[in-house]
Motif scaffolding. Structure first.
Motif, PDB file in Angstrom:
ATOM      1  N   GLU A 197      24.556  -9.439 -24.693  1.00  0.00           N
ATOM      2  CA  GLU A 197      24.730  -8.426 -25.657  1.00  0.00           C
ATOM      3  C   GLU A 197      23.502  -7.630 -26.209  1.00  0.00           C
ATOM      4  OE1 GLU A 197      26.269 -10.511 -29.194  1.00  0.00           O
ATOM      5  OE2 GLU A 197      28.201 -11.286 -28.307  1.00  0.00           O
ATOM      6  N   ARG A 232      21.800  -4.193 -28.554  1.00  0.00           N
ATOM      7  CA  ARG A 232      21.661  -3.375 -29.807  1.00  0.00           C
ATOM      8  C   ARG A 232      20.559  -2.490 -29.985  1.00  0.00           C
ATOM      9  NH1 ARG A 232      19.314  -5.912 -34.258  1.00  0.00           N
ATOM     10  NH2 ARG A 232      18.936  -8.273 -33.713  1.00  0.00           N
ATOM     11  N   ASP A 274      23.438   1.840 -36.320  1.00  0.00           N
ATOM     12  CA  ASP A 274      23.076   0.645 -35.290  1.00  0.00           C
ATOM     13  C   ASP A 274      24.075   0.720 -34.353  1.00  0.00           C
ATOM     14  OD1 ASP A 274      20.820  -0.077 -36.815  1.00  0.00           O
ATOM     15  OD2 ASP A 274      21.615  -1.569 -37.823  1.00  0.00           O
ATOM     16  N   ASN A 278      25.867  -1.491 -31.463  1.00  0.00           N
ATOM     17  CA  ASN A 278      26.060  -2.664 -30.683  1.00  0.00           C
ATOM     18  C   ASN A 278      26.913  -2.594 -29.443  1.00  0.00           C
ATOM     19  OD1 ASN A 278      24.802  -4.874 -32.902  1.00  0.00           O
ATOM     20  ND2 ASN A 278      25.846  -3.261 -33.914  1.00  0.00           N
ATOM     21  N   ARG A 297      31.029  -0.560 -26.470  1.00  0.00           N
ATOM     22  CA  ARG A 297      30.420  -0.617 -27.830  1.00  0.00           C
ATOM     23  C   ARG A 297      31.375  -1.534 -28.688  1.00  0.00           C
ATOM     24  NH1 ARG A 297      29.048   4.524 -31.567  1.00  0.00           N
ATOM     25  NH2 ARG A 297      28.100   3.486 -33.295  1.00  0.00           N
TER      26      ARG A 297
END
Length: 378
Positions: free
Chosen positions: A341, A343, A353, A355, A365
């Motif tokens: 993952e 971010r 933000d 991620n 996403r």
């Protein structure tokens, strides 16, 4: 009074008084200092005089505290912590206490930041306390110094200071300088490879450096350290701002090839994971952030690429592309049970933000509103 002493005590007390006075004149106490300084270069010679014929009486090292006893032009007589006196030919090799505290704060900040990239200096490079050529110098890297890249900023390309290095004065030419320049916040790397995306190492702790280097290596060779690498490992930890064009990124082969073919200026790259390569080994898979165009862009990066390994085709393929971003460093990469993952923060009109998750070779996403099927390229 002297005659009285002679009549009463004789000549011996007078001789003792005169001897004490002579000793005091010939052996005065240590001179008072006028300022405190800290050595700002790795090795600084200390001389017995400012005359043309002089003798080297010692060496100072980065971070040593000294007392400035006397100044003559750009030179200064100093006293070391052991009490030795000597002359420093150039006071620009010293930092005042506020600048020293600022350099320590920069180092503490750097040690808490995730590594975004790795590279080495192309030429002699000044390390400054703030981005911009007018920032105060805290150190000077030699050519080939290995650094970890932690952040990016832009600053106006103002007139250079007198203490700018020859490389800064000549980079791009005075008449061709961009209106704004890219600066990188860097930490001098130790002698061992470090996984990009991990926190920067505490260079004062050998144990920390060993643990950091034990993980997978992304971006750059992992061969036996060279002489310059060994020298870096013995050098003191330094963090600060360096002109981005003075840093040559140490890109892994696949990232370098793809970046070159697409004219992509790589700002950061990360090893997301490793998969079987079909030949009994492991192939790393990469996340790359970069942009097109020159210096002075508000966004740290405007596009993302994910390169995955195809076991069937025995080559890297572009598994994910996203453009028209306004991303800002740092990018934070983590490993979950289901897969990698990452971010980062996006600026501009779409400030938020962002991620992302990667499942096998598919990247999507993650948003609060949608958790639908993974997206492919776009």
């Amino acid at each position: 009074m002297l005659g009285r002493i002679l009549r009463v005590r004789g000549i011996i007390p007078v001789i003792l008084i005169l001897a004490a006075f002579g000793y005091w004149r010939l052996h005065p106490g240590p001179p008072k200092f006028i300022a405190i300084g800290y050595v700002a270069d790795r090795d600084v010679p200390l001389w017995n005089t400012l005359a043309q014929v002089r003798e080297r009486v010692g060496d100072l090292h980065y971070g040593e505290r000294v007392e400035i006893v006397r100044q003559e032009g750009t030179s200064a007589q100093i006293r070391t912590r052991l009490g030795a006196l000597g002359w420093l030919l150039d006071t620009r090799q010293l930092m005042d206490p506020p600048l020293w505290e600022q350099s320590n704060a920069l180092l503490a900040r750097a040690r808490a930041m995730p590594v975004q990239a790795r590279g080495q200096t192309k030429t002699v490079s000044n390390v400054r306390a703030e981005p911009g050529r007018n920032g105060r110098r805290i150190f000077q890297f030699t050519r080939g110094t290995q650094v970890l890249v932690l952040d990016r900023a832009i600053a106006d390309a103002t007139q250079v200071n007198e203490d700018s290095s020859a490389g800064e004065k000549g980079a791009g030419g005075e008449d061709q300088k961009p209106k704004q320049e890219d600066w990188l916040f860097v930490l001098r790397a130790g002698g061992l490879p470090l996984a990009i995306g991990a926190p920067a190492p505490d260079a004062s702790s050998t144990a920390t450096a060993s643990r950091a280097s034990a993980g997978p290596v992304s971006g750059g060779p992992s061969a036996t350290p060279s002489d310059s690498t060994a020298a870096n490992s013995l050098a003191p930890p330094i963090a600060g701002w360096v002109l981005a064009r003075f840093i040559d990124p140490d890109l892994p082969g696949p990232v370098r090839d793809y970046a070159s073919s697409s004219d992509l200026h790589v700002v950061a790259w990360f090893e997301l994971n490793r998969v079987p390569d079909g030949s009994g080994g492991q192939a790393p898979q990469y996340l790359v952030a970069g942009s097109h165009g020159g210096e002075g862009q508000v966004c740290d990066f405007t596009m993302l690429r994910v390169y995955t390994w195809s076991t069937a085709r025995k080559r890297y393929e572009t598994a994910y592309i996203e453009s028209n971003l306004c991303g800002h460093l740092p990018i934070r990469v983590s490993s979950a049970a289901a897969g990698p993952e990452f971010r980062f923060a996006e600026g501009g009109a779409n400030a938020a933000d962002r991620n992302y998750v990667m499942r096998q070779t598919v990247v999507r996403r993650v948003t609060n509103k949608s958790s639908g099927p993974p997206r492919g390229r776009r």
